[in-house]
Motif scaffolding. Structure first.
Motif, PDB file in Angstrom:
ATOM      1  N   LEU A  63      -1.382   8.033 -43.836  1.00  0.00           N
ATOM      2  CA  LEU A  63      -0.086   7.362 -43.972  1.00  0.00           C
ATOM      3  C   LEU A  63      -0.025   6.427 -45.170  1.00  0.00           C
ATOM      4  CD1 LEU A  63       0.624   6.519 -40.224  1.00  0.00           C
ATOM      5  CD2 LEU A  63       1.381   8.512 -41.555  1.00  0.00           C
ATOM      6  N   ALA A  64      -1.078   6.433 -45.995  1.00  0.00           N
ATOM      7  CA  ALA A  64      -1.137   5.504 -47.126  1.00  0.00           C
ATOM      8  C   ALA A  64      -0.139   5.850 -48.223  1.00  0.00           C
ATOM      9  CB  ALA A  64      -2.546   5.456 -47.706  1.00  0.00           C
ATOM     10  N   GLY A  65       0.359   7.057 -48.241  1.00  0.00           N
ATOM     11  CA  GLY A  65       1.307   7.457 -49.280  1.00  0.00           C
ATOM     12  C   GLY A  65       2.468   8.229 -48.693  1.00  0.00           C
ATOM     13  N   SER A  66       3.305   8.760 -49.559  1.00  0.00           N
ATOM     14  CA  SER A  66       4.455   9.553 -49.110  1.00  0.00           C
ATOM     15  C   SER A  66       4.080  11.036 -49.142  1.00  0.00           C
ATOM     16  CB  SER A  66       5.646   9.293 -50.033  1.00  0.00           C
ATOM     17  OG  SER A  66       5.316   9.619 -51.374  1.00  0.00           O
ATOM     18  N   GLY A  67       4.979  11.853 -48.622  1.00  0.00           N
ATOM     19  CA  GLY A  67       4.765  13.294 -48.705  1.00  0.00           C
ATOM     20  C   GLY A  67       3.973  13.870 -47.566  1.00  0.00           C
ATOM     21  N   CYS A  68       3.787  13.121 -46.478  1.00  0.00           N
ATOM     22  CA  CYS A  68       3.011  13.614 -45.347  1.00  0.00           C
ATOM     23  C   CYS A  68       3.656  14.862 -44.741  1.00  0.00           C
ATOM     24  CB  CYS A  68       2.868  12.510 -44.297  1.00  0.00           C
ATOM     25  SG  CYS A  68       1.991  13.001 -42.806  1.00  0.00           S
ATOM     26  N   GLY A  69       4.989  14.826 -44.610  1.00  0.00           N
ATOM     27  CA  GLY A  69       5.697  15.956 -44.029  1.00  0.00           C
ATOM     28  C   GLY A  69       5.553  17.217 -44.860  1.00  0.00           C
ATOM     29  N   ALA A  70       5.626  17.080 -46.176  1.00  0.00           N
ATOM     30  CA  ALA A  70       5.482  18.239 -47.059  1.00  0.00           C
ATOM     31  C   ALA A  70       4.088  18.846 -46.944  1.00  0.00           C
ATOM     32  CB  ALA A  70       5.768  17.826 -48.500  1.00  0.00           C
ATOM     33  N   LEU A  71       3.068  17.989 -46.853  1.00  0.00           N
ATOM     34  CA  LEU A  71       1.705  18.493 -46.694  1.00  0.00           C
ATOM     35  C   LEU A  71       1.538  19.231 -45.371  1.00  0.00           C
ATOM     36  CD1 LEU A  71      -0.616  15.647 -48.050  1.00  0.00           C
ATOM     37  CD2 LEU A  71      -0.452  17.991 -48.909  1.00  0.00           C
ATOM     38  N   LEU A  72       2.115  18.691 -44.311  1.00  0.00           N
ATOM     39  CA  LEU A  72       2.006  19.335 -43.011  1.00  0.00           C
ATOM     40  C   LEU A  72       2.683  20.703 -43.023  1.00  0.00           C
ATOM     41  CD1 LEU A  72       1.022  19.132 -40.128  1.00  0.00           C
ATOM     42  CD2 LEU A  72       3.136  17.946 -39.534  1.00  0.00           C
ATOM     43  N   ARG A  73       3.833  20.810 -43.674  1.00  0.00           N
ATOM     44  CA  ARG A  73       4.509  22.108 -43.778  1.00  0.00           C
ATOM     45  C   ARG A  73       3.680  23.088 -44.587  1.00  0.00           C
ATOM     46  NH1 ARG A  73       8.958  18.607 -44.228  1.00  0.00           N
ATOM     47  NH2 ARG A  73       8.877  18.656 -46.513  1.00  0.00           N
ATOM     48  N   ARG A  74       2.989  22.585 -45.592  1.00  0.00           N
ATOM     49  CA  ARG A  74       2.177  23.455 -46.438  1.00  0.00           C
ATOM     50  C   ARG A  74       0.888  23.887 -45.744  1.00  0.00           C
ATOM     51  NH1 ARG A  74       0.153  22.048 -52.662  1.00  0.00           N
ATOM     52  NH2 ARG A  74      -1.161  23.896 -52.935  1.00  0.00           N
ATOM     53  N   LEU A  75       0.293  22.995 -44.957  1.00  0.00           N
ATOM     54  CA  LEU A  75      -1.045  23.235 -44.409  1.00  0.00           C
ATOM     55  C   LEU A  75      -1.044  23.481 -42.902  1.00  0.00           C
ATOM     56  CD1 LEU A  75      -2.909  20.379 -46.344  1.00  0.00           C
ATOM     57  CD2 LEU A  75      -2.900  22.815 -46.910  1.00  0.00           C
ATOM     58  N   TRP A  76       0.118  23.758 -42.309  1.00  0.00           N
ATOM     59  CA  TRP A  76       0.180  23.867 -40.846  1.00  0.00           C
ATOM     60  C   TRP A  76      -0.721  24.994 -40.329  1.00  0.00           C
ATOM     61  CZ3 TRP A  76       1.570  28.215 -38.218  1.00  0.00           C
ATOM     62  CH2 TRP A  76       2.237  29.213 -38.925  1.00  0.00           C
ATOM     63  N   GLY A  77      -0.838  26.092 -41.076  1.00  0.00           N
ATOM     64  CA  GLY A  77      -1.691  27.198 -40.627  1.00  0.00           C
ATOM     65  C   GLY A  77      -3.150  26.788 -40.550  1.00  0.00           C
ATOM     66  N   MET A  78      -3.599  26.019 -41.533  1.00  0.00           N
ATOM     67  CA  MET A  78      -4.972  25.515 -41.526  1.00  0.00           C
ATOM     68  C   MET A  78      -5.177  24.565 -40.355  1.00  0.00           C
ATOM     69  SD  MET A  78      -6.879  23.327 -44.512  1.00  0.00           S
ATOM     70  CE  MET A  78      -8.474  22.549 -44.225  1.00  0.00           C
ATOM     71  N   MET A  79      -4.199  23.691 -40.097  1.00  0.00           N
ATOM     72  CA  MET A  79      -4.326  22.730 -39.000  1.00  0.00           C
ATOM     73  C   MET A  79      -4.378  23.446 -37.649  1.00  0.00           C
ATOM     74  SD  MET A  79      -4.554  19.972 -40.704  1.00  0.00           S
ATOM     75  CE  MET A  79      -5.104  20.864 -42.166  1.00  0.00           C
ATOM     76  N   ALA A 128      -3.093  33.302 -52.333  1.00  0.00           N
ATOM     77  CA  ALA A 128      -4.134  33.415 -51.308  1.00  0.00           C
ATOM     78  C   ALA A 128      -4.171  32.230 -50.357  1.00  0.00           C
ATOM     79  CB  ALA A 128      -5.499  33.565 -51.985  1.00  0.00           C
ATOM     80  N   GLU A 129      -3.495  31.149 -50.720  1.00  0.00           N
ATOM     81  CA  GLU A 129      -3.602  29.915 -49.934  1.00  0.00           C
ATOM     82  C   GLU A 129      -3.135  30.100 -48.498  1.00  0.00           C
ATOM     83  OE1 GLU A 129      -1.448  25.548 -49.763  1.00  0.00           O
ATOM     84  OE2 GLU A 129      -1.683  26.522 -51.720  1.00  0.00           O
ATOM     85  N   ARG A 130      -1.972  30.746 -48.315  1.00  0.00           N
ATOM     86  CA  ARG A 130      -1.419  30.865 -46.962  1.00  0.00           C
ATOM     87  C   ARG A 130      -2.291  31.744 -46.078  1.00  0.00           C
ATOM     88  NH1 ARG A 130       4.940  31.540 -46.255  1.00  0.00           N
ATOM     89  NH2 ARG A 130       4.687  29.479 -47.184  1.00  0.00           N
ATOM     90  N   ARG A 131      -2.902  32.778 -46.649  1.00  0.00           N
ATOM     91  CA  ARG A 131      -3.761  33.655 -45.852  1.00  0.00           C
ATOM     92  C   ARG A 131      -5.111  33.009 -45.569  1.00  0.00           C
ATOM     93  NH1 ARG A 131      -2.852  39.493 -48.972  1.00  0.00           N
ATOM     94  NH2 ARG A 131      -0.610  39.655 -48.568  1.00  0.00           N
ATOM     95  N   ALA A 132      -5.634  32.296 -46.553  1.00  0.00           N
ATOM     96  CA  ALA A 132      -6.964  31.704 -46.394  1.00  0.00           C
ATOM     97  C   ALA A 132      -6.953  30.465 -45.508  1.00  0.00           C
ATOM     98  CB  ALA A 132      -7.549  31.353 -47.764  1.00  0.00           C
TER      99      ALA A 132
END
Length: 248
Positions: A63-79, A128-132
């Motif tokens: 929470l130290a910076g902004s853009g948390c929501g964008a990262l979660l949308r980008r990395l939800w498959g990894m999470m 390859a990011e979304r598949r990997a």
């Protein structure tokens, strides 16, 4: 000095050191904690102790910076992969075969140290990011569930996505937060989070935060390159010692 006081002192010193490392380089608290605590207790006990300090410090980082929501949308498959992998592997660290979990912990520390010392510049192409991501998450989760260490292969993968420095710090915070919550759920599911461990974990939060503050102060005064090399070499020796004791 009683055994309980000795244990509490060792736990406090461990989280103070782990906090310093995290304050300097943005990661390392669960890795250092699991490695040092693994010298004196079962990995399941060590994992239970790191839950509160790891969760609080990583949410702080997230929470130290902004853009948390964008990262979660980008990395939800990894999470999602981390959650599923941790659920599948948590029976190992919570099980009765502490030798297997301890050997796995030593191996994870050795692998992480070797990756850190190699400093290989990896790059994951956008296609390859979304598949990997889900695969990396699942493997990270399996290692988390088995050893309590949640840095391999998540940290090298996130470092290879071409994120800006602040984005990378937040992405690491997101990954570590999800891993901590998934590990807590896995340990609780297997009845491996006794109330006494949670109390000691809460007490460990203060030295961890103090260490992070000290690490942030040192970051501007110490060569990070030299510090990282010493960190990974120390981790390599620690992992070797833990694995040797487990397999000897």
């Amino acid at each position: 000095m009683s055994d309980l006081l000795l244990q509490a002192t060792f736990v406090a010193a461990t989280f103070l050191l782990a906090g310093v490392v995290k304050g300097m380089i943005g990661l390392g608290l669960p890795t250092i904690s699991m490695g040092l605590l693994g010298l004196v207790m079962a990995p399941s006990q060590a994992a239970a102790l790191l839950l509160v300090p790891s969760l609080v410090t990583n949410v702080w980082q997230l929470l130290a910076g902004s853009g948390c929501g964008a990262l979660l949308r980008r990395l939800w498959g990894m999470m999602l992969g981390i959650c599923l992998g941790t659920a599948a592997g948590s029976g190992i660290i919570a099980g009765g075969d502490t030798r297997l979990a301890t050997a796995g912990l030593g191996g994870a520390l050795i692998l992480y140290a070797l990756v850190g010392l190699a400093r290989a510049r990896l790059r994951v192409p956008a296609w390859a990011e979304r598949r990997a991501g889900p695969v990396v998450g699942a493997v990270t989760g399996l290692i988390t569930g088995a050893t309590g260490v949640f840095v391999i292969p998540a940290v090298p993968f996130l470092g290879a996505l071409g994120l800006e420095r602040d984005e990378l710090v937040q992405a690491l915070g997101l990954s570590f937060t999800v891993s901590t919550l998934a590990l807590a759920a896995g340990l609780a599911w297997h009845g491996a989070v006794p109330a006494a461990s949670l109390g000691l974990s809460l007490l460990a939060l203060a030295p961890a935060l103090l260490g992070m503050a000290a690490g942030g102060w040192l970051r501007a005064r110490v060569s990070l390159g030299a510090f990282r090399r010493c960190f990974f070499l120390g981790l390599l020796g620690l992992g070797g010692e833990i694995a040797w004791r487990a397999l000897a």
